[in-house]
Design a protein around this motif. Structure first.
Motif, PDB file in Angstrom:
ATOM      1  N   LEU A  20       0.838  -1.210   0.000  1.00 20.80           N
ATOM      2  CA  LEU A  20       0.000   0.000   0.000  1.00 20.80           C
ATOM      3  C   LEU A  20       0.869   1.255   0.000  1.00 20.80           C
ATOM      4  N   ALA A  21       1.938   1.227   0.797  1.00 25.96           N
ATOM      5  CA  ALA A  21       2.832   2.386   0.863  1.00 25.96           C
ATOM      6  C   ALA A  21       3.493   2.630  -0.492  1.00 25.96           C
ATOM      7  N   ALA A  22       3.885   1.540  -1.170  1.00 26.30           N
ATOM      8  CA  ALA A  22       4.506   1.690  -2.489  1.00 26.30           C
ATOM      9  C   ALA A  22       3.494   2.288  -3.462  1.00 26.30           C
ATOM     10  N   ARG A  23       2.268   1.790  -3.385  1.00 24.23           N
ATOM     11  CA  ARG A  23       1.204   2.283  -4.277  1.00 24.23           C
ATOM     12  C   ARG A  23       0.936   3.772  -4.047  1.00 24.23           C
ATOM     13  N   LEU A  24       0.959   4.197  -2.783  1.00 25.57           N
ATOM     14  CA  LEU A  24       0.657   5.600  -2.454  1.00 25.57           C
ATOM     15  C   LEU A  24       1.909   6.476  -2.499  1.00 25.57           C
ATOM     16  N   ALA A  25       3.071   5.813  -2.689  1.00 25.54           N
ATOM     17  CA  ALA A  25       4.360   6.516  -2.697  1.00 25.54           C
ATOM     18  C   ALA A  25       4.577   7.316  -1.405  1.00 25.54           C
ATOM     19  N   VAL A  26       4.336   6.662  -0.274  1.00 28.30           N
ATOM     20  CA  VAL A  26       4.599   7.276   1.039  1.00 28.30           C
ATOM     21  C   VAL A  26       5.472   6.300   1.845  1.00 28.30           C
ATOM     22  N   PRO A  27       6.145   6.758   2.901  1.00 31.25           N
ATOM     23  CA  PRO A  27       6.994   5.844   3.684  1.00 31.25           C
ATOM     24  C   PRO A  27       6.181   4.730   4.341  1.00 31.25           C
ATOM     25  N   PHE A  28       6.830   3.558   4.486  1.00 30.62           N
ATOM     26  CA  PHE A  28       6.217   2.453   5.224  1.00 30.62           C
ATOM     27  C   PHE A  28       6.892   2.347   6.581  1.00 30.62           C
ATOM     28  N   VAL A  29       6.108   2.299   7.633  1.00 31.07           N
ATOM     29  CA  VAL A  29       6.650   2.181   8.991  1.00 31.07           C
ATOM     30  C   VAL A  29       6.112   0.900   9.621  1.00 31.07           C
ATOM     31  N   ASP A  30       7.026   0.010  10.031  1.00 27.85           N
ATOM     32  CA  ASP A  30       6.616  -1.208  10.734  1.00 27.85           C
ATOM     33  C   ASP A  30       6.897  -0.969  12.214  1.00 27.85           C
ATOM     34  N   LEU A  31       5.837  -0.856  12.984  1.00 28.52           N
ATOM     35  CA  LEU A  31       5.988  -0.451  14.385  1.00 28.52           C
ATOM     36  C   LEU A  31       6.887  -1.420  15.164  1.00 28.52           C
ATOM     37  N   ASP A  32       6.694  -2.729  14.970  1.00 27.44           N
ATOM     38  CA  ASP A  32       7.525  -3.709  15.696  1.00 27.44           C
ATOM     39  C   ASP A  32       9.005  -3.562  15.314  1.00 27.44           C
ATOM     40  N   ALA A  33       9.256  -3.369  14.016  1.00 27.75           N
ATOM     41  CA  ALA A  33      10.646  -3.217  13.555  1.00 27.75           C
ATOM     42  C   ALA A  33      11.250  -1.940  14.141  1.00 27.75           C
ATOM     43  N   GLN A  34      10.432  -0.891  14.189  1.00 23.32           N
ATOM     44  CA  GLN A  34      10.865   0.393  14.763  1.00 23.32           C
ATOM     45  C   GLN A  34      11.230   0.209  16.242  1.00 23.32           C
ATOM     46  N   ILE A  35      10.398  -0.535  16.961  1.00 24.54           N
ATOM     47  CA  ILE A  35      10.648  -0.784  18.395  1.00 24.54           C
ATOM     48  C   ILE A  35      11.962  -1.552  18.557  1.00 24.54           C
ATOM     49  N   GLU A  36      12.145  -2.596  17.745  1.00 25.76           N
ATOM     50  CA  GLU A  36      13.352  -3.422  17.871  1.00 25.76           C
ATOM     51  C   GLU A  36      14.607  -2.606  17.567  1.00 25.76           C
ATOM     52  N   ALA A  37      14.529  -1.782  16.516  1.00 32.36           N
ATOM     53  CA  ALA A  37      15.708  -0.995  16.126  1.00 32.36           C
ATOM     54  C   ALA A  37      16.052   0.016  17.217  1.00 32.36           C
ATOM     55  N   THR A  38      15.048   0.705  17.747  1.00 32.46           N
ATOM     56  CA  THR A  38      15.310   1.757  18.725  1.00 32.46           C
ATOM     57  C   THR A  38      15.709   1.190  20.083  1.00 32.46           C
ATOM     58  N   GLU A  39      15.044   0.118  20.478  1.00 29.59           N
ATOM     59  CA  GLU A  39      15.322  -0.460  21.795  1.00 29.59           C
ATOM     60  C   GLU A  39      16.586  -1.339  21.778  1.00 29.59           C
ATOM     61  N   GLY A  40      17.029  -1.732  20.567  1.00 32.85           N
ATOM     62  CA  GLY A  40      18.205  -2.593  20.457  1.00 32.85           C
ATOM     63  C   GLY A  40      17.962  -4.003  20.982  1.00 32.85           C
ATOM     64  N   ARG A  41      16.702  -4.426  21.006  1.00 33.77           N
ATOM     65  CA  ARG A  41      16.340  -5.779  21.456  1.00 33.77           C
ATOM     66  C   ARG A  41      15.205  -6.282  20.581  1.00 33.77           C
ATOM     67  N   THR A  42      15.096  -7.598  20.465  1.00 34.33           N
ATOM     68  CA  THR A  42      13.969  -8.140  19.702  1.00 34.33           C
ATOM     69  C   THR A  42      12.709  -8.090  20.582  1.00 34.33           C
ATOM     70  N   ILE A  43      11.547  -8.227  19.930  1.00 37.26           N
ATOM     71  CA  ILE A  43      10.284  -8.236  20.695  1.00 37.26           C
ATOM     72  C   ILE A  43      10.289  -9.404  21.704  1.00 37.26           C
ATOM     73  N   PRO A  44      10.676 -10.635  21.299  1.00 38.99           N
ATOM     74  CA  PRO A  44      10.723 -11.705  22.296  1.00 38.99           C
ATOM     75  C   PRO A  44      11.653 -11.373  23.472  1.00 38.99           C
ATOM     76  N   GLN A  45      12.754 -10.703  23.212  1.00 34.96           N
ATOM     77  CA  GLN A  45      13.666 -10.312  24.311  1.00 34.96           C
ATOM     78  C   GLN A  45      12.991  -9.316  25.249  1.00 34.96           C
ATOM     79  N   ILE A  46      12.284  -8.354  24.688  1.00 35.22           N
ATOM     80  CA  ILE A  46      11.608  -7.354  25.538  1.00 35.22           C
ATOM     81  C   ILE A  46      10.570  -8.049  26.425  1.00 35.22           C
ATOM     82  N   PHE A  47       9.790  -8.961  25.824  1.00 35.67           N
ATOM     83  CA  PHE A  47       8.796  -9.708  26.611  1.00 35.67           C
ATOM     84  C   PHE A  47       9.482 -10.501  27.725  1.00 35.67           C
ATOM     85  N   ALA A  48      10.587 -11.176  27.363  1.00 37.37           N
ATOM     86  CA  ALA A  48      11.245 -12.059  28.333  1.00 37.37           C
ATOM     87  C   ALA A  48      11.922 -11.259  29.445  1.00 37.37           C
TER      88      ALA A  48
END
Ligand code: S3P
Length: 174
Positions: A20-48
């Motif tokens: 959809l983002a490609a079709r609309l030519a706007v940025p795509f943001v994946d919230l989980d990926a954003q969290i992992e990149a910023t927090e420096g941990r994977t989602i399973p690591q944050i949960f654990a």
């Protein structure tokens, strides 16, 4: 315009969101990926390491941070609309689209992909099926608050994108 894609784990938010983002030519943001990149941990690591409640706080903060994009398609985690006032915030801050999928379709997808998802990782097939049905039942109330729904479709996303206006239904009370 900001679009928020919501729906259960395995409903295809990332796949559809990218297209959809490609079709609309706007940025795509994946919230989980954003969290992992910023927090420096994977989602399973944050949960654990920190627990689900801490993850939900982090998720809430990152969701609010998406307001810095004036235009974007944001794929959210399956639980994001169901905590705090996240759903109301998304409805106020952009257009919300619910990707609906039947428990059976979700089961077929998640059976192969449960490992990276802390809420499902430890479950055998029977428990997985039960947890999907029970969790979906609880979450549907939140998902139903989306302004638009992509109805159960087998998720032929190319076809949906070709016929976006015809297929994506506005929810009558929104
Ligand atoms: C969750 C869904 C996941 C991720 C986390 C919790 C949930 O995202 O945010 O594991 O509560 O449904 P996906 O929906 O992208 O799998």
């Amino acid at each position: 315009m900001r679009y928020f894609l919501i729906g259960f784990m395995g409903s295809g938010k990332t796949t559809f969101g990218r297209a959809l983002a490609a079709r609309l030519a706007v940025p795509f943001v994946d919230l989980d990926a954003q969290i992992e990149a910023t927090e420096g941990r994977t989602i399973p690591q944050i949960f654990a390491e920190a627990g689900e409640a801490a993850f939900r706080e982090i998720e809430r903060k990152h969701l609010r941070d998406t307001s810095r994009y004036s235009e974007a398609v944001v794929a959210t985690g399956g639980g994001a609309p169901c905590f705090f006032d996240n759903m109301a915030w998304m409805n106020k801050s952009g257009t919300t689209i619910y990707l609906q999928a039947s428990p059976q379709i979700l089961f077929e997808r998640l059976e192969k992909e449960a490992a990276g998802r802390p809420l499902l990782a430890h479950l055998g097939p029977e428990s997985l099926q039960r947890v999907i049905v029970e969790t979906l039942e609880k979450r549907e109330w939140f998902y139903a608050q989306a302004q638009f729904t992509v109805p159960q479709s087998g998720h032929d996303f190319d076809r949906i994108l070709e016929n976006l206006e015809a297929i994506v239904r506005p929810n009558p009370e929104k």
